[in-house]
Design a protein around this motif. Structure first.
Motif, PDB file in Angstrom:
ATOM      1  N   LYS A 161      39.614  47.083  35.118  1.00 36.23           N
ATOM      2  CA  LYS A 161      38.918  46.628  34.429  1.00 36.23           C
ATOM      3  C   LYS A 161      37.933  47.615  33.912  1.00 36.23           C
ATOM      4  O   LYS A 161      37.587  47.853  32.668  1.00 36.23           O
ATOM      5  CB  LYS A 161      38.206  45.435  34.940  1.00 36.23           C
ATOM      6  CG  LYS A 161      38.990  44.033  34.927  1.00 36.23           C
ATOM      7  CD  LYS A 161      38.261  42.991  35.375  1.00 36.23           C
ATOM      8  CE  LYS A 161      38.991  41.777  35.759  1.00 36.23           C
ATOM      9  NZ  LYS A 161      38.222  40.770  36.255  1.00 36.23           N
ATOM     10  N   PRO A 162      37.096  48.340  34.655  1.00 32.97           N
ATOM     11  CA  PRO A 162      36.123  49.217  34.177  1.00 32.97           C
ATOM     12  C   PRO A 162      36.693  50.408  33.447  1.00 32.97           C
ATOM     13  O   PRO A 162      35.966  50.778  32.261  1.00 32.97           O
ATOM     14  CB  PRO A 162      35.336  49.875  35.487  1.00 32.97           C
ATOM     15  CG  PRO A 162      35.705  48.774  36.850  1.00 32.97           C
ATOM     16  CD  PRO A 162      37.151  48.165  36.264  1.00 32.97           C
ATOM     17  N   GLU A 163      37.902  50.947  33.805  1.00 33.91           N
ATOM     18  CA  GLU A 163      38.448  51.795  32.974  1.00 33.91           C
ATOM     19  C   GLU A 163      38.684  51.592  31.701  1.00 33.91           C
ATOM     20  O   GLU A 163      38.633  51.983  30.722  1.00 33.91           O
ATOM     21  CB  GLU A 163      39.521  52.422  33.877  1.00 33.91           C
ATOM     22  CG  GLU A 163      39.752  52.945  35.008  1.00 33.91           C
ATOM     23  CD  GLU A 163      38.989  54.495  35.111  1.00 33.91           C
ATOM     24  OE1 GLU A 163      38.928  54.991  34.083  1.00 33.91           O
ATOM     25  OE2 GLU A 163      38.666  54.850  36.049  1.00 33.91           O
ATOM     26  N   ILE A 164      39.249  50.240  31.522  1.00 36.42           N
ATOM     27  CA  ILE A 164      39.711  49.780  29.986  1.00 36.42           C
ATOM     28  C   ILE A 164      38.396  49.473  29.296  1.00 36.42           C
ATOM     29  O   ILE A 164      38.216  49.792  28.057  1.00 36.42           O
ATOM     30  CB  ILE A 164      40.382  48.524  30.425  1.00 36.42           C
ATOM     31  CG1 ILE A 164      42.011  48.973  31.070  1.00 36.42           C
ATOM     32  CG2 ILE A 164      40.528  47.895  29.042  1.00 36.42           C
ATOM     33  CD1 ILE A 164      42.721  47.388  31.331  1.00 36.42           C
ATOM     34  N   LYS A 165      37.378  48.818  30.212  1.00 35.43           N
ATOM     35  CA  LYS A 165      36.066  48.689  29.659  1.00 35.43           C
ATOM     36  C   LYS A 165      35.461  49.977  28.720  1.00 35.43           C
ATOM     37  O   LYS A 165      35.019  50.151  27.684  1.00 35.43           O
ATOM     38  CB  LYS A 165      34.967  47.947  30.097  1.00 35.43           C
ATOM     39  CG  LYS A 165      33.857  47.577  29.512  1.00 35.43           C
ATOM     40  CD  LYS A 165      32.915  46.782  30.449  1.00 35.43           C
ATOM     41  CE  LYS A 165      31.793  46.186  29.806  1.00 35.43           C
ATOM     42  NZ  LYS A 165      30.815  45.367  30.771  1.00 35.43           N
ATOM     43  N   LYS A 166      35.109  50.841  29.599  1.00 31.06           N
ATOM     44  CA  LYS A 166      35.033  52.355  29.243  1.00 31.06           C
ATOM     45  C   LYS A 166      35.560  52.829  28.111  1.00 31.06           C
ATOM     46  O   LYS A 166      35.065  53.380  27.017  1.00 31.06           O
ATOM     47  CB  LYS A 166      34.963  53.360  30.450  1.00 31.06           C
ATOM     48  CG  LYS A 166      34.513  54.515  30.114  1.00 31.06           C
ATOM     49  CD  LYS A 166      34.565  55.367  31.352  1.00 31.06           C
ATOM     50  CE  LYS A 166      34.102  57.064  31.053  1.00 31.06           C
ATOM     51  NZ  LYS A 166      34.358  57.945  32.110  1.00 31.06           N
ATOM     52  N   LEU A 167      36.980  52.480  27.986  1.00 32.93           N
ATOM     53  CA  LEU A 167      37.940  53.080  26.894  1.00 32.93           C
ATOM     54  C   LEU A 167      37.220  52.700  25.295  1.00 32.93           C
ATOM     55  O   LEU A 167      37.073  53.279  24.506  1.00 32.93           O
ATOM     56  CB  LEU A 167      39.232  52.998  27.164  1.00 32.93           C
ATOM     57  CG  LEU A 167      40.338  52.961  25.876  1.00 32.93           C
ATOM     58  CD1 LEU A 167      40.343  54.710  25.530  1.00 32.93           C
ATOM     59  CD2 LEU A 167      41.617  52.550  26.191  1.00 32.93           C
ATOM     60  N   TYR A 168      37.201  51.345  25.663  1.00 34.17           N
ATOM     61  CA  TYR A 168      36.743  50.389  24.175  1.00 34.17           C
ATOM     62  C   TYR A 168      35.226  50.896  23.886  1.00 34.17           C
ATOM     63  O   TYR A 168      34.947  50.777  22.783  1.00 34.17           O
ATOM     64  CB  TYR A 168      36.910  49.161  24.175  1.00 34.17           C
ATOM     65  CG  TYR A 168      38.465  48.759  24.206  1.00 34.17           C
ATOM     66  CD1 TYR A 168      38.923  48.883  23.039  1.00 34.17           C
ATOM     67  CD2 TYR A 168      39.448  48.473  25.263  1.00 34.17           C
ATOM     68  CE1 TYR A 168      40.376  48.784  22.801  1.00 34.17           C
ATOM     69  CE2 TYR A 168      40.759  48.287  25.012  1.00 34.17           C
ATOM     70  CZ  TYR A 168      41.158  48.376  23.640  1.00 34.17           C
ATOM     71  OH  TYR A 168      42.514  48.369  23.332  1.00 34.17           O
ATOM     72  N   GLU A 169      34.471  50.945  25.073  1.00 33.70           N
ATOM     73  CA  GLU A 169      33.017  51.283  24.815  1.00 33.70           C
ATOM     74  C   GLU A 169      32.999  52.660  23.914  1.00 33.70           C
ATOM     75  O   GLU A 169      32.234  52.973  22.958  1.00 33.70           O
ATOM     76  CB  GLU A 169      32.182  51.605  26.049  1.00 33.70           C
ATOM     77  CG  GLU A 169      31.867  50.318  26.760  1.00 33.70           C
ATOM     78  CD  GLU A 169      31.256  50.168  27.978  1.00 33.70           C
ATOM     79  OE1 GLU A 169      31.166  51.700  28.506  1.00 33.70           O
ATOM     80  OE2 GLU A 169      30.817  49.353  28.422  1.00 33.70           O
ATOM     81  N   GLU A 170      33.889  53.729  24.582  1.00 37.23           N
ATOM     82  CA  GLU A 170      33.989  54.790  23.729  1.00 37.23           C
ATOM     83  C   GLU A 170      34.406  54.865  22.216  1.00 37.23           C
ATOM     84  O   GLU A 170      34.412  55.717  21.563  1.00 37.23           O
ATOM     85  CB  GLU A 170      34.714  55.851  24.550  1.00 37.23           C
ATOM     86  CG  GLU A 170      34.348  56.439  25.868  1.00 37.23           C
ATOM     87  CD  GLU A 170      35.127  57.016  26.695  1.00 37.23           C
ATOM     88  OE1 GLU A 170      36.432  57.187  26.434  1.00 37.23           O
ATOM     89  OE2 GLU A 170      34.570  57.508  27.881  1.00 37.23           O
ATOM     90  N   MET A 171      35.111  53.828  22.050  1.00 35.96           N
ATOM     91  CA  MET A 171      35.733  53.403  20.793  1.00 35.96           C
ATOM     92  C   MET A 171      34.848  52.539  19.910  1.00 35.96           C
ATOM     93  O   MET A 171      35.084  52.300  18.527  1.00 35.96           O
ATOM     94  CB  MET A 171      36.914  52.753  20.881  1.00 35.96           C
ATOM     95  CG  MET A 171      38.203  53.593  21.556  1.00 35.96           C
ATOM     96  SD  MET A 171      39.794  52.681  21.722  1.00 35.96           S
ATOM     97  CE  MET A 171      40.114  52.362  20.094  1.00 35.96           C
ATOM     98  N   ASN A 172      33.722  52.296  20.683  1.00 36.74           N
ATOM     99  CA  ASN A 172      32.703  51.475  19.826  1.00 36.74           C
ATOM    100  C   ASN A 172      33.383  50.132  19.328  1.00 36.74           C
ATOM    101  O   ASN A 172      33.072  49.573  18.347  1.00 36.74           O
ATOM    102  CB  ASN A 172      31.952  52.207  18.667  1.00 36.74           C
ATOM    103  CG  ASN A 172      31.176  53.220  19.032  1.00 36.74           C
ATOM    104  OD1 ASN A 172      30.438  53.274  20.116  1.00 36.74           O
ATOM    105  ND2 ASN A 172      31.192  54.446  18.423  1.00 36.74           N
ATOM    106  N   LEU A 173      34.064  49.637  20.252  1.00 32.77           N
ATOM    107  CA  LEU A 173      34.989  48.412  19.800  1.00 32.77           C
ATOM    108  C   LEU A 173      34.713  47.242  21.052  1.00 32.77           C
ATOM    109  O   LEU A 173      34.911  47.918  22.056  1.00 32.77           O
ATOM    110  CB  LEU A 173      36.486  48.627  19.640  1.00 32.77           C
ATOM    111  CG  LEU A 173      37.235  47.470  19.250  1.00 32.77           C
ATOM    112  CD1 LEU A 173      36.838  46.977  17.942  1.00 32.77           C
ATOM    113  CD2 LEU A 173      38.754  47.779  19.066  1.00 32.77           C
ATOM    114  N   PRO A 174      34.099  46.297  20.696  1.00 31.76           N
ATOM    115  CA  PRO A 174      34.020  45.062  21.831  1.00 31.76           C
ATOM    116  C   PRO A 174      35.300  44.563  22.240  1.00 31.76           C
ATOM    117  O   PRO A 174      36.408  44.668  21.576  1.00 31.76           O
ATOM    118  CB  PRO A 174      33.274  43.880  20.915  1.00 31.76           C
ATOM    119  CG  PRO A 174      32.746  44.486  19.713  1.00 31.76           C
ATOM    120  CD  PRO A 174      33.523  45.589  19.449  1.00 31.76           C
TER     121      PRO A 174
END
Length: 308
Positions: free
Chosen positions: A278-291
């Protein structure tokens, strides 16, 4: 009983290789529907909470499905209906199916259960077909009856069977904040397949069923492979290939698009592995600026149920 509140779960359809054929229900996401009897024959949607959907009875999947049930029964009973959506339409998690399934289930309960739960699928399909412009039961069936469902045939009659579910299997839903309409996504599906691709797809379906029945997670990981929808739809989903790789890096035993997307599902054989991803996936989308919404679930074996 004059009023009822029910829950209709969201669902994952296709499950990789089973286009319009395979689906399972999940916990925690779905529709809450409050329905009460009227003294006339009108079907009135009083409120829809959590989504901007039509209130007109001829334009809403819930009332279209109820009307199909009432016509079959020859009933002129009217209902007031309030729908609370616990997840976004256009998510790839069977939003229209949850509304259709929950509506016919609630109406059938208020009418004294004249129709067996599984047979309600026929009426929910009318609403689902209105929303997606085609008849497919891989969301409606699991939402209504729960579990892991396979639609063996649509003609000459609907034929559905259920598959055993490994008790230790977890599902992670990954829902990036973009909208994909099922009716539009279906236009991307090829109208023909090569003999080789068709052969490999059939083999994957057989492998998927065997993997669930025998709890063979290595076979499950290989069999979720899809040669029909995933190649043409994944480009609509931001970060798809990266998320898939992250899931497999953390021990996922199956990953693909949920329905028409943008939600994805990742299967894990234990909760610890799922939580590590979960944290890795969440980080990926944070870097894409996508909720992104990450939702953990077991496979829901109950389907639609009365909650008050």
């Amino acid at each position: 009983m004059d009023e009822i509140k029910v829950f209709a779960p969201a669902s994952v359809a296709n499950v990789g290789c089973g286009y319009d054929t395979i689906g399972f229900a999940i916990d925690g996401l779905g529709d809450e529907i409050i329905m009460s009897k009227r003294s006339d024959s009108k079907l009135v949607i009083k409120e829809i909470i959590g989504a901007d959907l039509p209130l007109e009875p001829e334009e809403n999947v819930a009332t279209i499905s109820i009307r199909a049930l009432l016509d079959h029964l020859g009933s002129d009973q009217g209902f007031d209906i309030t729908i609370k959506k616990l997840f976004k339409p256009g998510s790839g998690l069977g939003s229209s199916a949850s509304s259709a399934a929950g509506a016919v289930f609630a109406a059938n309960e208020l009418l004294g259960e004249p129709i067996d739960k599984k047979d309600l699928i026929h009426f929910a399909l009318e609403g689902e077909a209105f929303a997606s412009k085609s008849y497919h039961a891989d969301n409606v069936a699991p939402s209504l009856i729960g579990g892991f469902n396979v639609i063996r045939a649509y003609e000459p009659e609907l034929d559905i069977f259920q598959v055993n579910v490994p008790a230790d299997l977890w599902v992670l839903i990954i829902f990036p904040d973009v909208v994909i309409k099922t009716s539009e996504s279906k236009k991307l599906i090829p109208t023909s397949l090569s003999i080789k691709d068709a052969r490999d797809q059939w083999s994957n379906v057989a492998g998927l069923i065997q993997a669930f029945n025998t709890h063979d997670f290595e076979l499950l990981r290989k069999s979720v492979t899809d040669l029909v929808a995933e190649p043409v739809r994944k480009g609509l989903i931001p970060g798809y290939d990266q998320v898939k790789q992250l899931a497999y890096d953390h021990g996922s035993v199956g990953f693909n698009i949920s329905g028409s997307g943008p939600s994805m599902f990742a299967l894990f054989k234990n909760e610890k592995a799922m939580n590590a991803a979960k944290p890795e996936i969440k980080k990926l989308y944070e870097e894409m600026n996508l909720p992104v919404i990450l939702h953990s679930s077991k496979i829901n074996l109950r389907g639609c149920e009365v909650i008050s």
